[in-house]
Design an enzyme around this catalytic site. Structure first.
Site, short mmCIF file in Angstrom:
data_model
loop_
_atom_site.label_atom_id
_atom_site.label_comp_id
_atom_site.label_asym_id
_atom_site.label_seq_id
_atom_site.Cartn_x
_atom_site.Cartn_y
_atom_site.Cartn_z
N TYR A 92 -18.52 -38.23 4.63
CA TYR A 92 -18.52 -38.53 6.12
C TYR A 92 -19.48 -37.38 6.68
O TYR A 92 -19.91 -36.41 6.11
CB TYR A 92 -16.96 -38.29 6.49
N CYS A 93 -19.89 -37.62 8.07
CA CYS A 93 -20.62 -36.74 8.77
C CYS A 93 -19.89 -36.51 10.22
O CYS A 93 -18.61 -36.80 10.12
CB CYS A 93 -22.11 -36.94 9.01
N TRP A 94 -20.46 -36.32 11.24
CA TRP A 94 -19.96 -35.90 12.35
C TRP A 94 -19.25 -37.27 13.06
O TRP A 94 -17.89 -37.12 13.57
CB TRP A 94 -20.66 -35.47 13.50
#
Length: 338
Positions: A92-94
Site C-alpha cells: 500500500y501507499c497513500w
C-alpha cells in the site's frame, strides 16, 4: 496483481508480509500494524517528485521518479524476498496510486503474488473510523488515582474477561506522572491504528473492559468515535483505602529522581495551586515520599470527585477493596457484574 478492499487486505495479513511503500516520514506518522517500510522514495526524493508534479506536470514527475527508483529495483526485490517464504505480498501507499502500483508491477513481474490495498492508507484510515462508529459493549472501570485499576484489569483478563489496555497501547499511565518509566509514546495516528487492530481481536458480542481515561492519554488522542462511546458507556466504580493507594504511588514513582518528580509537579501547578505545589516539593526535597503522595492525592481526588459527578448515573455497580490481592478482587467483581 490485484486490488483488494480494506477488509480483504486485513483478512490476508496473517502470515503475509505487508509492505508500506510510502516515505519513512509518512510511515513514522502512522502505518498498518505489522507493516514494514519499503519506501519507493526517501523523504527528500518524495518532496522533489511532489513539487515537480505540482509545478511542472505529471510526466516530468514520473521521469524524476524513475530516475530515483531505477537504481533501487534489485534492492526492492531482495528486500521483499527477505520478509518470509510466502510468495504473496501486500502493498500500500497513500491512496493506492502510482507508488504501490509501480512497485507492485515490479514484484509481480518478478514472480510474487501481489495484492494492492484499494484506496491505500487513506482508505484504511477511513475504514478504521467507520468501524469505530459501530457499537461496542464497553464497560468502564473507574476509580480514584492509585486504586490499581490497571492491575485489576489484568486480573480480570486472567479470569477470562476481555480487556482493552489503553495505557499499554499509549505507553502512558494517564496522569502528569504517567510517562515516567515508559517507552516513547506513539503518534496519535499510530495509537489509533493499534487500538483498531486490538479491537478486531476481541468479540463484540461480549463485554470489553477499559480503564476510565481522558480523551488525551499523555500526548496521544483517542479516536472521536471511540471516545463518544466511552463517555456513554456503563461504569464500574472501584475504590481502595487511601493507605493502599499511597503505598502504590510511592512504589510506582518514589524511585524516580527528585528533579524529575519536581518537574512533573510543576506541570500541574496551575490546577493544583501554588501552596499545594510548594508543600509537595517541600516533602519531596526531604525524601518524605508518603507525604508527597498524600498531597498529590488531595489534588487528584478533588478533580476525580468533580468528574465522577458527571457520570454518576452511568455507574452500574460498585466495589470497595482494602488489599492488593487482585485475583480475589477480580473474582468478587465478576460475581457482582454477572
Amino acid at each position: 496483481m490485484q486490488e483488494i478492499s480494506v477488509q480483504k487486505f486485513i483478512e490476508k495479513m496473517r502470515g503475509v508480509p505487508v509492505l508500506d511503500v510510502r516515505s519513512p516520514m509518512e510511515f513514522a506518522q502512522g502505518h498498518i500494524l505489522g507493516a514494514v517500510n519499503m519506501p519507493l522514495f526517501d523523504d527528500t526524493e518524495r518532496a522533489e517528485v511532489g513539487t515537480l508534479y505540482k509545478q511542472v506536470g505529471r510526466q516530468e514527475a514520473i521521469k524524476k521518479g524513475l530516475e530515483f527508483a531505477g537504481s533501487k529495483m534489485r534492492a526492492f526485490i531482495e528486500f521483499s524476498e527477505s520478509q518470509n517464504e510466502s510468495n504473496e505480498r501486500l502493498l500500500y501507499c497513500w491512496r493506492g496510486g502510482m507508488r504501490s502500483k509501480s512497485l507492485g508491477w515490479l514484484l509481480d513481474m518478478y514472480g510474487f503474488d501481489v495484492f494492492l490495498l484499494q484506496g491505500g492508507y487513506k482508505g484504511f484510515r477511513h475504514y478504521l473510523l467507520e468501524t469505530l462508529e459501530e457499537p461496542l459493549p464497553l464497560l468502564v472501570l473507574t476509580g480514584a488515582t492509585g486504586s490499581g485499576k490497571t492491575e485489576l484489569l489484568h486480573a480480570l483478563q486472567n479470569r477470562g474477561e476481555q480487556v482493552l489496555d489503553l495505557e499499554s497501547l499509549a505507553h502512558h499511565k494517564g496522569s502528569a506522572f504517567g510517562g515516567l518509566g515508559q517507552a516513547p509514546q506513539p503518534t496519535s495516528e499510530q495509537f489509533q491504528n493499534d487500538l483498531f487492530f486490538e479491537l478486531l481481536s476481541l468479540d463484540r458480542k461480549k463485554r470489553i473492559w477499559i480503564e476510565d481515561e481522558p480523551i488525551r492519554i499523555g500526548e496521544v488522542t483517542l479516536p472521536e468515535p471511540f471516545w463518544k462511546q466511552k463517555i456513554l458507556a456503563p461504569r464500574f466504580l472501584f475504590t481502595q483505602d487511601i493507605s493502599v493507594r499511597i503505598e502504590r504511588l510511592v512504589r510506582e514513582y518514589g524511585h524516580f529522581g527528585v528533579e524529575e518528580l519536581a518537574g512533573k509537579i510543576d506541570k500541574i501547578q496551575k490546577k493544583m495551586g501554588n501552596d499545594a505545589v510548594a508543600k509537595a516539593k517541600y516533602h519531596l526535597l526531604r525524601g518524605e515520599m508518603h507525604k508527597v503522595a498524600e498531597v498529590l492525592l488531595w489534588y487528584y481526588d478533588k478533580a476525580y470527585s468533580q468528574s465522577l459527578q458527571k457520570y454518576e448515573s452511568h455507574i452500574v455497580a460498585r466495589y470497595s477493596g482494602s488489599n492488593e490481592d487482585f485475583s480475589s478482587l477480580a473474582l468478587d467483581i465478576q460475581k457482582i457484574i454477572l
